[in-house]
Design an enzyme around this catalytic site. Structure first.
Site, PDB file in Angstrom:
ATOM      1  CG  HIS A   5      -1.965  -1.071   1.177  1.00 39.13           C
ATOM      2  ND1 HIS A   5      -3.266  -0.834   0.808  1.00 39.13           N
ATOM      3  CD2 HIS A   5      -1.877  -2.393   1.415  1.00 39.13           C
ATOM      4  CE1 HIS A   5      -3.937  -1.972   0.835  1.00 39.13           C
ATOM      5  NE2 HIS A   5      -3.126  -2.938   1.204  1.00 39.13           N
ATOM      6  CD  GLU A  12      -2.678  -0.141   8.305  1.00 39.24           C
ATOM      7  OE1 GLU A  12      -1.639   0.537   8.403  1.00 39.24           O
ATOM      8  OE2 GLU A  12      -3.529   0.043   7.428  1.00 39.24           O
ATOM      9  CB  ALA A  34      -7.868  -7.786  -2.443  1.00 35.31           C
ATOM     10  CB  SER A  94     -11.080  -2.099   2.841  1.00 36.34           C
ATOM     11  OG  SER A  94     -11.333  -2.631   1.558  1.00 36.34           O
ATOM     12  CG  HIS A 116      -0.701 -10.094   2.366  1.00 34.81           C
ATOM     13  ND1 HIS A 116      -1.851  -9.362   2.172  1.00 34.81           N
ATOM     14  CD2 HIS A 116       0.328  -9.226   2.163  1.00 34.81           C
ATOM     15  CE1 HIS A 116      -1.536  -8.105   1.872  1.00 34.81           C
ATOM     16  NE2 HIS A 116      -0.220  -8.012   1.851  1.00 34.81           N
TER      17      HIS A 116
HETATM   18  N1  HPA Z   1     -11.051 -12.630   3.423  1.00 35.00           N
HETATM   19  C1  HPA Z   1     -10.930 -11.364   3.869  1.00 35.00           C
HETATM   20  N2  HPA Z   1     -10.253 -10.426   3.204  1.00 35.00           N
HETATM   21  C2  HPA Z   1      -9.697 -10.772   2.035  1.00 35.00           C
HETATM   22  C3  HPA Z   1      -9.794 -12.076   1.518  1.00 35.00           C
HETATM   23  C4  HPA Z   1     -10.504 -13.058   2.250  1.00 35.00           C
HETATM   24  O1  HPA Z   1     -10.645 -14.230   1.860  1.00 35.00           O
HETATM   25  N3  HPA Z   1      -9.107 -12.073   0.330  1.00 35.00           N
HETATM   26  C5  HPA Z   1      -8.651 -10.812   0.153  1.00 35.00           C
HETATM   27  N4  HPA Z   1      -8.998 -10.013   1.166  1.00 35.00           N
END
Ligand code: HPA
Length: 262
Positions: free
Chosen positions: A56, A81, A108, A201, A236
């Site tokens: 980020h 955070e 995402a 988010s 991640h």
């Molecule tokens: N869960 C929560 N947040 C996310 C995920 C997930 O599977 N994939 C990307 N962000």
């Protein structure tokens, strides 16, 4: 002068954009596709919280698309955070202060819908705020969220995706505080609740933007199956990698849709 942002860089104030795009994990490449006139790091703006998450970048890009000014926010801060709802929505209030009235949010997310596959995009048509927080807490601000995600904008983006023959799903995004991914039981619960995707988010930003009268559209890059849906574990690294690979598809849709909106 506002109490929240006592001093703003001149370049930002003078830019005159009406549309801002918040770029989530892996989507920073969008800025590379446009002509960027200037970059303003978040830490140059007193009052704006700064992200510490890898991936980020934390800067505004003042960009142009076919000559039209477009403010790109590269990176956002998250509840996980340690920030509060008021903090994670400071950027939205800054947009409002700058005269922006249309916000496009990207994120995402894990997919919970068997018909929505990782690597594809989902446009939000509603959300479940499961963060337990609100940027409006503290004031009697009973805003209506019946059409939080602008039906008009959804129509424009739906057509743009159709014209390009690109899949753009539509569904409900559930936001949890994180930072841990869900358990398989939580994923089953979210599916029962009617969620198509889950992330960490966007919903608080939408609430803040709607409270300020701004038009909102939001897009989830479906980076993985929700926990337990397949035998795979979540990482991640996988999320950001899939986000990077999928970025081009949304960029194409935005390029098609935006000139008519700006
Ligand atoms: N869960 C929560 N947040 C996310 C995920 C997930 O599977 N994939 C990307 N962000």
């Amino acid at each position: 002068m506002s109490a929240e942002f006592p001093a703003l860089p001149e370049a930002l104030e003078a830019f005159g954009a009406h549309t801002a795009i918040v770029l989530g994990s892996g989507l920073n490449a969008f800025a590379d596709e446009l002509s960027v006139e200037a970059t303003v790091p978040y830490d140059a703006i007193p009052g704006l919280p700064v992200s510490r998450v890898p991936g980020h970048a934390g800067a505004f890009a003042l960009a142009r698309l076919d000559g039209h000014p477009l403010l790109l926010a590269r990176g956002r801060v998250h509840l996980y955070e340690g920030w509060r709802a008021r903090d994670v929505t400071a950027g939205i209030r800054l947009f409002h202060r700058l005269g922006i009235h249309r916000v496009l949010l990207t994120n995402a997310a894990g997919t919970l819908n068997p018909a929505f596959h990782p690597g594809e995009w989902m446009m939000l048509n509603d959300h479940l705020n499961l963060t337990g927080d609100s940027p409006l807490r503290g004031g009697p601000h009973f805003i209506d969220l019946t059409a939080a995600y602008s039906p008009r904008l959804r129509e424009v983006f739906r057509h743009a995706a159709g014209d390009l023959d690109r899949p753009l799903h539509e569904g409900v995004y559930a936001s949890l505080p994180g930072p841990q991914y869900e358990t398989p039981a939580e994923v089953r619960m979210l599916r029962t609740l009617g969620a198509d995707a889950v992330g960490m988010s966007t919903v608080l930003e939408t609430i803040q933007a709607r409270a300020l009268g701004m038009e909102v559209a939001a897009f989830s890059c479906l980076t993985n199956w929700g926990a337990g849906i397949t035998g795979d574990t979540l990482s991640h690294g996988e999320v950001t990698e899939t986000g990077r690979n999928a970025a081009g598809a949304l960029i194409a849709i935005l390029r098609r849709a935006l000139p008519g909106l700006l």
